[in-house]
Write an enzyme that holds these catalytic residues in place. Structure first.
Site, PDB file in Angstrom:
ATOM      1  N   ASP A 176       0.881  -1.185   0.000  1.00 53.61           N
ATOM      2  CA  ASP A 176       0.000   0.000   0.000  1.00 53.61           C
ATOM      3  C   ASP A 176       0.910   1.224   0.000  1.00 53.61           C
ATOM      4  O   ASP A 176       0.781   2.099   0.850  1.00 53.61           O
ATOM      5  CB  ASP A 176      -0.909  -0.019   1.233  1.00 53.61           C
ATOM      6  N   HIS A 229       9.217  -0.014   9.215  1.00 51.32           N
ATOM      7  CA  HIS A 229       8.552  -1.305   9.462  1.00 51.32           C
ATOM      8  C   HIS A 229       8.712  -2.324   8.321  1.00 51.32           C
ATOM      9  O   HIS A 229       9.189  -3.433   8.510  1.00 51.32           O
ATOM     10  CB  HIS A 229       7.054  -1.080   9.672  1.00 51.32           C
TER      11      HIS A 229
END
Ligand code: BDR
Ligand code: CA
Length: 307
Positions: free
Chosen positions: A9, A232
């Site tokens: 995303d 992340h």
């Protein structure tokens, strides 16, 4: 060289993962999904990434909304209103072939050879499993950035219980984690531990990563008073490069799909017998619960710098 597909995303830390992954492995395609940004924007961003780095990698468009819950807002506050820190005019369009079909066809064509790295909500992967259950045995490995299990106090970044990617589509995450797919989960427990400072990003001399990070770093300064950020998604690539840098437990894992803990990833905490065992017969997945911070940081920064 290991063949990978990255399902993303694409926001800022996704771009770090794409860069890191494309330098170390054979990135055969990028698939996009609604999450940090709407799926059309993610598709444009993924194409822009390929344009910037002159990579001839095809981009495929996936799900525009979660499987069944009402969509929740994108993370423009962290990643900027274009998902990439509002640093560039993006000239790319959002036209693309179907991501779910691409993942299925790729795995069918080369069973046992493709590693899928999912760094956004798991909607596309759930759709793949619904349409083609053999994905579970034909994919080499599925590595997921998502979830939080409480190590070092990391329990969630969207709520007290939930990490963003799982929170955005908890039903998809539960479907994927309940499958027999060989999965490694790279949760907040490890990703929050590896913070990259603004100076360290600067030293990579990678203008694109430096420019897109500024917005995210400003957010971090305002929120935490710290001029640095967790990248992340890049830790999925760090895991694939060197799993020995991670401490892993093997447990079945499920997701709370509604209520105050919606999006929480849960594992059996004891072997106490239960007549209502929601983990019964489920595959145990690898869950990273600790990380060699220095080694992972060094590996990432060295690779990004040596280009
Ligand atoms: C995850 O949430 C997104 O904002 C990041 O890109 C990452 O995939 C971290 O919780
Ligand atoms: Ca992401």
């Amino acid at each position: 060289m290991r063949k990978i597909i990255i399902d993303t995303d694409i926001g800022v830390d996704d771009a770090f993962a794409l860069r890191y992954g494309s330098l170390l492995f054979d990135l055969i395609g990028i698939t996009t999904v609604d999450g940090n940004v709407p799926v059309d924007m993610a598709t444009k961003n993924a194409k822009f990434f390929c344009k910037i780095y002159k990579k001839n990698i095809k981009v495929y468009k996936g799900a525009s909304r979660p499987l069944s819950i009402k969509p929740t807002p994108p993370s423009f506050d962290i990643h900027g209103s274009d998902g990439l820190g509002q640093a560039y005019e993006n000239p790319c369009d959002a036209k693309a072939d179907n991501a779910v079909n691409f993942i299925i066809e790729s795995v069918k064509r080369a069973p046992g050879e493709i590693t899928v790295i999912a760094i956004g909500p798991l909607t596309n992967i759930a759709m793949v499993l619904n349409l083609y259950p053999d994905f579970a045995k034909e994919v080499k490995e599925l590595i997921i950035m998502g979830g939080a299990f409480g190590t070092h106090g990391h329990t969630g970044n969207m709520s007290n219980f939930a990490e963003f990617n799982v929170f955005k589509d908890p039903n998809a995450a539960d479907l994927v984690l309940s499958s027999s797919t060989p999965i490694t989960i790279v949760p907040l427990d490890v990703t929050n531990e590896v913070q990259i400072t603004a100076d360290e990003i600067q030293k990579t001399h990678d203008d694109f990563l430096i420019n897109i990070s500024k917005f995210y770093l400003d957010f971090s300064i305002k929120q935490k008073g710290f001029n640095g950020m967790a990248v992340h998604d890049a830790l999925t690539i760090a895991y694939l490069k060197n799993p020995d840098n991670f401490k892993v437990i093997k447990k079945p894992c499920r997701v709370i799909t509604d209520g105050i803990a919606a999006g929480q990833t849960v594992i059996p905490l004891s072997a106490a017998p239960s007549s209502n065992n929601c983990f019964k017969d489920l595959t145990a997945h690898k869950i990273c619960i600790d990380v060699n911070v220095d080694a992972v940081k060094q590996g990432l920064l060295e690779t990004l710098t040596l280009v």
